[in-house]
Write a protein that holds these residues in place. Structure first.
Motif, PDB file in Angstrom:
ATOM      1  N   GLU A 111     -27.296 -12.797  -9.127  1.00  0.00           N
ATOM      2  CA  GLU A 111     -27.428 -11.368  -9.394  1.00  0.00           C
ATOM      3  C   GLU A 111     -28.593 -11.048 -10.327  1.00  0.00           C
ATOM      4  O   GLU A 111     -29.184  -9.973 -10.252  1.00  0.00           O
ATOM      5  CB  GLU A 111     -26.118 -10.828  -9.984  1.00  0.00           C
ATOM      6  N   PHE A 112     -28.932 -11.980 -11.225  1.00  0.00           N
ATOM      7  CA  PHE A 112     -30.028 -11.715 -12.151  1.00  0.00           C
ATOM      8  C   PHE A 112     -31.400 -11.792 -11.479  1.00  0.00           C
ATOM      9  O   PHE A 112     -32.399 -11.383 -12.070  1.00  0.00           O
ATOM     10  CB  PHE A 112     -29.968 -12.688 -13.334  1.00  0.00           C
ATOM     11  N   ASP A 113     -31.455 -12.294 -10.283  1.00  0.00           N
ATOM     12  CA  ASP A 113     -32.705 -12.287  -9.509  1.00  0.00           C
ATOM     13  C   ASP A 113     -32.835 -10.903  -8.877  1.00  0.00           C
ATOM     14  O   ASP A 113     -32.729 -10.736  -7.659  1.00  0.00           O
ATOM     15  CB  ASP A 113     -32.669 -13.387  -8.448  1.00  0.00           C
ATOM     16  N   ASP A 114     -33.053  -9.924  -9.740  1.00  0.00           N
ATOM     17  CA  ASP A 114     -32.972  -8.513  -9.345  1.00  0.00           C
ATOM     18  C   ASP A 114     -34.303  -8.055  -8.765  1.00  0.00           C
ATOM     19  O   ASP A 114     -35.122  -7.434  -9.441  1.00  0.00           O
ATOM     20  CB  ASP A 114     -32.576  -7.670 -10.560  1.00  0.00           C
ATOM     21  N   ARG A 115     -34.506  -8.365  -7.509  1.00  0.00           N
ATOM     22  CA  ARG A 115     -35.809  -8.122  -6.885  1.00  0.00           C
ATOM     23  C   ARG A 115     -36.040  -6.645  -6.598  1.00  0.00           C
ATOM     24  O   ARG A 115     -35.111  -5.872  -6.426  1.00  0.00           O
ATOM     25  CB  ARG A 115     -35.928  -8.952  -5.609  1.00  0.00           C
ATOM     26  N   PHE A 116     -37.325  -6.311  -6.512  1.00  0.00           N
ATOM     27  CA  PHE A 116     -37.716  -4.921  -6.294  1.00  0.00           C
ATOM     28  C   PHE A 116     -37.699  -4.637  -4.792  1.00  0.00           C
ATOM     29  O   PHE A 116     -38.658  -4.915  -4.075  1.00  0.00           O
ATOM     30  CB  PHE A 116     -39.091  -4.670  -6.916  1.00  0.00           C
ATOM     31  N   THR A 117     -36.582  -4.082  -4.346  1.00  0.00           N
ATOM     32  CA  THR A 117     -36.364  -3.852  -2.925  1.00  0.00           C
ATOM     33  C   THR A 117     -36.335  -2.363  -2.577  1.00  0.00           C
ATOM     34  O   THR A 117     -36.091  -1.995  -1.426  1.00  0.00           O
ATOM     35  CB  THR A 117     -35.029  -4.483  -2.490  1.00  0.00           C
ATOM     36  N   GLY A 118     -36.555  -1.494  -3.586  1.00  0.00           N
ATOM     37  CA  GLY A 118     -36.495  -0.052  -3.357  1.00  0.00           C
ATOM     38  C   GLY A 118     -37.877   0.577  -3.379  1.00  0.00           C
ATOM     39  O   GLY A 118     -38.827   0.083  -2.776  1.00  0.00           O
ATOM     40  N   HIS A 119     -37.987   1.688  -4.094  1.00  0.00           N
ATOM     41  CA  HIS A 119     -39.263   2.393  -4.171  1.00  0.00           C
ATOM     42  C   HIS A 119     -40.351   1.522  -4.796  1.00  0.00           C
ATOM     43  O   HIS A 119     -40.099   0.762  -5.733  1.00  0.00           O
ATOM     44  CB  HIS A 119     -39.116   3.651  -5.034  1.00  0.00           C
ATOM     45  N   THR A 120     -41.558   1.655  -4.284  1.00  0.00           N
ATOM     46  CA  THR A 120     -42.746   1.089  -4.924  1.00  0.00           C
ATOM     47  C   THR A 120     -43.484   2.210  -5.642  1.00  0.00           C
ATOM     48  O   THR A 120     -43.263   3.402  -5.374  1.00  0.00           O
ATOM     49  CB  THR A 120     -43.683   0.454  -3.890  1.00  0.00           C
ATOM     50  N   ALA A 121     -44.374   1.838  -6.543  1.00  0.00           N
ATOM     51  CA  ALA A 121     -45.162   2.851  -7.240  1.00  0.00           C
ATOM     52  C   ALA A 121     -46.009   3.658  -6.257  1.00  0.00           C
ATOM     53  O   ALA A 121     -46.137   4.884  -6.390  1.00  0.00           O
ATOM     54  CB  ALA A 121     -46.038   2.193  -8.294  1.00  0.00           C
ATOM     55  N   ALA A 122     -46.574   2.982  -5.264  1.00  0.00           N
ATOM     56  CA  ALA A 122     -47.391   3.684  -4.270  1.00  0.00           C
ATOM     57  C   ALA A 122     -46.559   4.692  -3.488  1.00  0.00           C
ATOM     58  O   ALA A 122     -47.005   5.821  -3.231  1.00  0.00           O
ATOM     59  CB  ALA A 122     -48.038   2.677  -3.319  1.00  0.00           C
ATOM     60  N   ALA A 123     -45.347   4.303  -3.103  1.00  0.00           N
ATOM     61  CA  ALA A 123     -44.476   5.217  -2.355  1.00  0.00           C
ATOM     62  C   ALA A 123     -44.079   6.409  -3.208  1.00  0.00           C
ATOM     63  O   ALA A 123     -44.016   7.547  -2.720  1.00  0.00           O
ATOM     64  CB  ALA A 123     -43.239   4.468  -1.873  1.00  0.00           C
ATOM     65  N   LEU A 124     -43.810   6.168  -4.493  1.00  0.00           N
ATOM     66  CA  LEU A 124     -43.421   7.260  -5.384  1.00  0.00           C
ATOM     67  C   LEU A 124     -44.575   8.242  -5.573  1.00  0.00           C
ATOM     68  O   LEU A 124     -44.376   9.455  -5.610  1.00  0.00           O
ATOM     69  CB  LEU A 124     -42.957   6.706  -6.726  1.00  0.00           C
TER      70      LEU A 124
END
Length: 323
Positions: free
Chosen positions: A139-152
């Protein structure tokens, strides 16, 4: 608010709240997604932006990114947030209050709200890392799977939020810290806010537990505010704990208070928020489950009470009127 007499828990927003309970009420969203997926981008482009942040005017942001991490529970109900239609009902009730400044959401919920036209004039924060699923073996391998800065940036959002759980006994923590630093830099390059939510956490009987002692929260802040090559656009998102004066003395960054899974009575929770909101550096609330799923089912009432706790100084109001 009166609950549906056929239910014993406030799982459904009743018709008295002005919400249609027709199970087909959001079918048009499926149709749009099928036939016209570009409608999301058009809605984002056409959206009227929030007038802007001002010192002395605390902000109220409703959080709705829990389901994307598999966190559906509220209180004793393990699937309280599972019904997307009910969640959208509750979010629209909250966002209809003019004192609610915006939303923090995962991409799927954000797109629904854009298509519903519910984000006009609101602050918009995207949820960036949702890979640390509740109960996942790593669970601590909390990867960035949602919004990216470019998408935001493309959505016209105001910033992105990242959960930063620091476990000194788990090797995945170092990669999470590195990924968080990169996300902060990526947001700052686009002049977007990085809302960092840090915890000192540990495994306990096979589950991740956050240490909410004052000293632990202070240490998490010290680590989190040093991430990235610049802190110019970094905010803290912190729990309300004992001795919040000491916590807020640990940072000069704008800080919003989180609600978490509600414990204690609603009056006790609101009283703790009220005291913390009076401290220097606190920029407002970013709260989800506590207000969207109150024990009495009155979403509008819970949101209105929370809004009444915010500080809007005369100087900030005067500046807004003069513009």
């Amino acid at each position: 608010m009166t609950l549906n007499s056929s239910r014993t828990t406030p799982d459904t927003v009743p018709a008295a709240a002005g919400v249609d309970d027709d199970p087909r009420r959001y079918a048009h969203l499926s149709t749009i997604r099928l036939e016209d997926p570009d409608a999301v981008a058009r809605a984002a482009k056409a959206r009227r932006r929030h007038p802007g942040l001002k010192y002395g005017r605390q902000n109220f942001i409703v959080a709705a990114d829990h389901p994307a991490r598999g966190a559906l529970a509220v209180g004793n109900d393990p699937v309280a947030m599972a019904d997307r239609r009910q969640l959208l009902d509750r979010l629209q009730i909250a966002l209809a209050n003019p004192d609610v400044d915006g939303v923090l959401a995962s991409p799927d919920i954000m797109d629904d709200l854009l298509l519903l036209g519910a984000l006009d004039g609101k602050l918009v924060f995207g949820s960036m890392n949702r890979g640390g699923l509740t109960g996942l073996v790593n669970e601590f391998d909390d990867r960035f799977t949602g919004h990216t800065a470019a998408a935001l940036k493309a959505l016209g959002a105001d910033g992105g939020k990242m959960l930063t759980r620091i476990c000194l006994g788990d090797p995945d923590t170092v990669s999470l810290l590195e990924a968080t630093a990169r996300a902060i830099d990526s947001l700052a390059e686009r002049k977007l806010i990085a809302m960092v939510e840090p915890f000192l956490s540990a495994w306990h009987n096979g589950r991740v537990r956050n240490d909410l002692s004052t000293d632990a929260v202070i240490k998490s802040v010290a680590i989190a505010e040093g991430l990235g090559s610049t802190s110019a656009y970094t905010w803290m998102k912190l729990p309300v704990v004992a001795e919040m004066e000491r916590v807020m003395a640990a940072t000069t960054m704008p800080t919003v208070l989180l609600g978490g899974d509600p414990e204690g009575t609603q009056d006790e929770v609101f009283a703790s928020w009220e005291a913390a909101l009076a401290l220097p550096g606190v920029q407002g609330l970013t709260v989800g489950r506590t207000l969207l799923y109150p024990k009495d089912g009155d979403v509008a009432g819970a949101v209105a009470t929370a809004a009444s706790l915010l500080h809007h100084t005369a100087s900030a109001h005067t500046a807004e009127v003069s513009e």
